[in-house]
Structure formats: structure tokens, C-alpha cells
Design a protein around this motif. Structure first.
Motif, PDB file in Angstrom:
ATOM      1  N   ILE A 292       0.899  -1.250   0.042  1.00 52.33           N
ATOM      2  CA  ILE A 292      -0.211   0.216  -0.039  1.00 52.33           C
ATOM      3  C   ILE A 292       1.063   1.159  -0.076  1.00 52.33           C
ATOM      4  CG2 ILE A 292      -0.063   0.033   2.607  1.00 52.33           C
ATOM      5  CD1 ILE A 292      -3.297   1.245   2.054  1.00 52.33           C
ATOM      6  N   SER A 293       0.500   2.264  -0.646  1.00 47.28           N
ATOM      7  CA  SER A 293       1.333   3.408  -0.743  1.00 47.28           C
ATOM      8  C   SER A 293       0.402   4.588  -1.043  1.00 47.28           C
ATOM      9  CB  SER A 293       2.398   3.297  -1.812  1.00 47.28           C
ATOM     10  OG  SER A 293       1.839   3.297  -3.059  1.00 47.28           O
ATOM     11  N   ARG A 294       0.661   5.770  -0.967  1.00 48.49           N
ATOM     12  CA  ARG A 294      -0.007   7.054  -1.150  1.00 48.49           C
ATOM     13  C   ARG A 294       0.655   8.079  -1.865  1.00 48.49           C
ATOM     14  NH1 ARG A 294      -2.137   8.902   4.601  1.00 48.49           N
ATOM     15  NH2 ARG A 294      -3.016  10.809   3.376  1.00 48.49           N
ATOM     16  N   ASP A 295       0.060   8.870  -2.664  1.00 48.01           N
ATOM     17  CA  ASP A 295       0.430   9.999  -3.353  1.00 48.01           C
ATOM     18  C   ASP A 295      -0.061  11.295  -2.867  1.00 48.01           C
ATOM     19  OD1 ASP A 295       1.718  11.995  -5.049  1.00 48.01           O
ATOM     20  OD2 ASP A 295       1.979  10.541  -6.639  1.00 48.01           O
ATOM     21  N   ASN A 296       0.219  12.121  -2.049  1.00 51.87           N
ATOM     22  CA  ASN A 296      -0.836  12.968  -1.629  1.00 51.87           C
ATOM     23  C   ASN A 296      -0.867  14.070  -2.470  1.00 51.87           C
ATOM     24  OD1 ASN A 296      -0.864  12.009   1.001  1.00 51.87           O
ATOM     25  ND2 ASN A 296       0.549  12.980   1.881  1.00 51.87           N
ATOM     26  N   SER A 297       0.046  14.276  -3.480  1.00 53.22           N
ATOM     27  CA  SER A 297       0.023  15.295  -4.589  1.00 53.22           C
ATOM     28  C   SER A 297      -1.144  14.893  -5.499  1.00 53.22           C
ATOM     29  CB  SER A 297       1.287  15.509  -5.284  1.00 53.22           C
ATOM     30  OG  SER A 297       1.751  14.255  -5.857  1.00 53.22           O
ATOM     31  N   LYS A 298      -1.395  13.664  -5.505  1.00 51.97           N
ATOM     32  CA  LYS A 298      -2.473  13.127  -6.395  1.00 51.97           C
ATOM     33  C   LYS A 298      -3.658  12.832  -5.698  1.00 51.97           C
ATOM     34  CE  LYS A 298       0.720  11.734  -9.898  1.00 51.97           C
ATOM     35  NZ  LYS A 298       1.321  10.345 -10.911  1.00 51.97           N
ATOM     36  N   ALA A 299      -3.794  13.035  -4.326  1.00 56.00           N
ATOM     37  CA  ALA A 299      -4.733  12.417  -3.715  1.00 56.00           C
ATOM     38  C   ALA A 299      -5.388  10.886  -3.761  1.00 56.00           C
ATOM     39  CB  ALA A 299      -6.018  13.565  -3.753  1.00 56.00           C
ATOM     40  N   THR A 300      -4.183  10.164  -3.877  1.00 54.89           N
ATOM     41  CA  THR A 300      -4.535   8.962  -4.314  1.00 54.89           C
ATOM     42  C   THR A 300      -3.673   7.896  -3.518  1.00 54.89           C
ATOM     43  OG1 THR A 300      -4.486   9.547  -6.527  1.00 54.89           O
ATOM     44  CG2 THR A 300      -4.228   7.185  -6.403  1.00 54.89           C
ATOM     45  N   VAL A 301      -4.411   6.740  -3.050  1.00 55.42           N
ATOM     46  CA  VAL A 301      -3.822   5.739  -2.531  1.00 55.42           C
ATOM     47  C   VAL A 301      -3.924   4.564  -3.523  1.00 55.42           C
ATOM     48  CG1 VAL A 301      -6.150   5.024  -1.324  1.00 55.42           C
ATOM     49  CG2 VAL A 301      -3.877   3.953  -0.341  1.00 55.42           C
ATOM     50  N   TYR A 302      -2.845   3.728  -3.267  1.00 54.81           N
ATOM     51  CA  TYR A 302      -2.639   2.582  -4.404  1.00 54.81           C
ATOM     52  C   TYR A 302      -2.448   1.322  -3.396  1.00 54.81           C
ATOM     53  CZ  TYR A 302      -1.075   6.445  -7.485  1.00 54.81           C
ATOM     54  OH  TYR A 302      -0.972   7.515  -8.211  1.00 54.81           O
ATOM     55  N   LEU A 303      -2.951   0.361  -4.142  1.00 58.13           N
ATOM     56  CA  LEU A 303      -2.430  -1.137  -3.688  1.00 58.13           C
ATOM     57  C   LEU A 303      -1.809  -1.956  -4.852  1.00 58.13           C
ATOM     58  CD1 LEU A 303      -2.982  -3.022  -1.310  1.00 58.13           C
ATOM     59  CD2 LEU A 303      -5.120  -3.867  -2.468  1.00 58.13           C
ATOM     60  N   HIS A 304      -0.604  -2.111  -4.657  1.00 65.13           N
ATOM     61  CA  HIS A 304       0.186  -2.840  -5.628  1.00 65.13           C
ATOM     62  C   HIS A 304      -0.003  -4.348  -5.280  1.00 65.13           C
ATOM     63  CE1 HIS A 304       2.145   0.820  -6.773  1.00 65.13           C
ATOM     64  NE2 HIS A 304       1.891   1.187  -5.606  1.00 65.13           N
ATOM     65  N   MET A 305      -0.478  -5.184  -6.055  1.00 66.33           N
ATOM     66  CA  MET A 305      -0.969  -6.600  -5.759  1.00 66.33           C
ATOM     67  C   MET A 305       0.175  -7.259  -6.859  1.00 66.33           C
ATOM     68  SD  MET A 305      -4.991  -6.388  -5.312  1.00 66.33           S
ATOM     69  CE  MET A 305      -5.228  -6.055  -6.946  1.00 66.33           C
ATOM     70  N   ASN A 306       0.875  -8.235  -6.328  1.00 66.28           N
ATOM     71  CA  ASN A 306       1.880  -9.231  -7.098  1.00 66.28           C
ATOM     72  C   ASN A 306       1.290 -10.481  -6.809  1.00 66.28           C
ATOM     73  OD1 ASN A 306       3.299  -6.905  -8.203  1.00 66.28           O
ATOM     74  ND2 ASN A 306       4.569  -6.759  -6.397  1.00 66.28           N
ATOM     75  N   SER A 307       1.815 -11.424  -7.613  1.00 71.06           N
ATOM     76  CA  SER A 307       1.640 -12.799  -7.400  1.00 71.06           C
ATOM     77  C   SER A 307       0.258 -13.231  -6.889  1.00 71.06           C
ATOM     78  CB  SER A 307       2.550 -13.528  -6.129  1.00 71.06           C
ATOM     79  OG  SER A 307       4.142 -13.208  -6.525  1.00 71.06           O
ATOM     80  N   LEU A 308      -0.845 -12.871  -7.527  1.00 81.24           N
ATOM     81  CA  LEU A 308      -1.941 -12.832  -7.076  1.00 81.24           C
ATOM     82  C   LEU A 308      -2.294 -14.460  -7.321  1.00 81.24           C
ATOM     83  CD1 LEU A 308      -3.346  -9.859  -9.104  1.00 81.24           C
ATOM     84  CD2 LEU A 308      -3.843 -10.306  -6.736  1.00 81.24           C
ATOM     85  N   LYS A 309      -3.353 -14.792  -6.228  1.00 78.64           N
ATOM     86  CA  LYS A 309      -3.692 -16.137  -6.111  1.00 78.64           C
ATOM     87  C   LYS A 309      -5.385 -15.989  -6.075  1.00 78.64           C
ATOM     88  CE  LYS A 309      -0.521 -16.970  -2.591  1.00 78.64           C
ATOM     89  NZ  LYS A 309      -0.047 -17.466  -1.095  1.00 78.64           N
ATOM     90  N   PRO A 310      -6.056 -17.179  -6.681  1.00 75.17           N
ATOM     91  CA  PRO A 310      -7.486 -17.076  -6.950  1.00 75.17           C
ATOM     92  C   PRO A 310      -8.125 -16.600  -5.536  1.00 75.17           C
ATOM     93  CG  PRO A 310      -6.264 -19.221  -7.776  1.00 75.17           C
ATOM     94  CD  PRO A 310      -5.490 -18.426  -7.113  1.00 75.17           C
ATOM     95  N   GLU A 311      -7.558 -16.913  -4.308  1.00 80.34           N
ATOM     96  CA  GLU A 311      -8.289 -16.556  -3.074  1.00 80.34           C
ATOM     97  C   GLU A 311      -8.343 -15.133  -2.917  1.00 80.34           C
ATOM     98  OE1 GLU A 311      -5.813 -18.925  -3.306  1.00 80.34           O
ATOM     99  OE2 GLU A 311      -4.313 -19.015  -2.207  1.00 80.34           O
ATOM    100  N   ASP A 312      -7.298 -14.421  -3.850  1.00 77.28           N
ATOM    101  CA  ASP A 312      -7.377 -12.980  -3.864  1.00 77.28           C
ATOM    102  C   ASP A 312      -8.859 -12.388  -4.566  1.00 77.28           C
ATOM    103  OD1 ASP A 312      -3.870 -12.949  -4.204  1.00 77.28           O
ATOM    104  OD2 ASP A 312      -4.981 -12.708  -2.402  1.00 77.28           O
TER     105      ASP A 312
END
Length: 126
Positions: A69-89
Motif C-alpha cells: 500500500i502506498s499514497r501520493d498526497n500530490s495526487k490525492a491517491t492511495v494505491y494497492l500494488h498486488m503481486n503474485s495474485l492467487k485465486p483466493e484474492d
């Protein structure tokens, strides 16, 4: 504050995806932020959260080492970077915000957050 989530989609196991949540209406930097998810037939569960500074972060055990999880206050945006995704996600993913500081022990509690975006659907399937 109003939250708008996006970035979901259909991916294969092992793929990566980045969710975004754009906020509007208030000073974004004053809000602690989080992502939750809800799979079909299951209750909403905590995924990740970060504090005002973006330094203190919390993750559900099932996503540690795979999601960031990360945030960019200049863009008023929060991100969720998801790697190695699984079916249970597979789930609908929701961003959430709460004004002010939240202690680490409370970051995973849905009841702490007053503001919620609409869900963005993530499907992990081969």
C-alpha cells in the motif's frame, strides 16, 4: 471526503495488478487510508492500511510480501500494488479513509473508517 476506486480486472494466477483510489473534497494528507476486500459469500476483511505519513503500514497476513500500500498526497491517491495474485484474492476491493491519526492496533478495524469508496472487482482465474 469522496473516494473513487479503480483498477480491478480479470487476471491469471501469478499476475500483478495495481488498484487506485482517488480522493476529493478534503485535504487528503490528513487522512489515514486502507484497503478492504469482500469475496462472494464472505464478510469484508482487512487487506492493508497506512497512516498519515505513509510510513506506518499494516497488512493482513495473507497478503504480506505480495501486496504493497502506498499514497501520493500530490495526487490525492492511495494505491494497492498486488503481486503474485492467487485465486483466493478474488474479491471486491474497497478503499477507506479516516481523518486524523489511527493507532497501529486499530488500522485493521473496518469500524474505524468513516469514508468508503465503491468496490472495484478483482478476479484471479486461469
Amino acid at each position: 471526503v469522496q473516494l473513487q476506486a479503480s483498477g480491478g480486472g480479470l487476471v491469471q494466477p501469478g499476475d500483478s495488478l495495481r488498484l487506485s483510489c482517488v480522493a476529493s473534497g478534503r485535504t487528503f494528507s490528513n487522512y489515514a487510508l486502507a484497503w478492504f476486500r469482500q469475496a462472494p459469500g464472505k464478510e469484508r476483511e482487512f487487506v492493508a492500511a497506512l497512516d498519515l505519513s505513509g510510513v506506518t503500514k499494516a497488512y493482513h497476513d495473507s497478503v504480506k510480501g505480495r501486496f504493497t500500500i502506498s499514497r501520493d498526497n500530490s495526487k490525492a491517491t492511495v494505491y494497492l500494488h498486488m503481486n503474485s495474485l492467487k485465486p483466493e484474492d478474488t474479491a471486491d476491493y474497497y478503499c477507506a479513509a479516516q481523518y486524523g491519526r489511527i493507532v497501529l492496533s486499530s488500522m485493521s478495524s473496518a469500524g474505524v473508517y468513516d469514508y468508503w469508496g465503491q468496490g472495484t472487482q478483482v478476479t484471479v482465474s486461469s
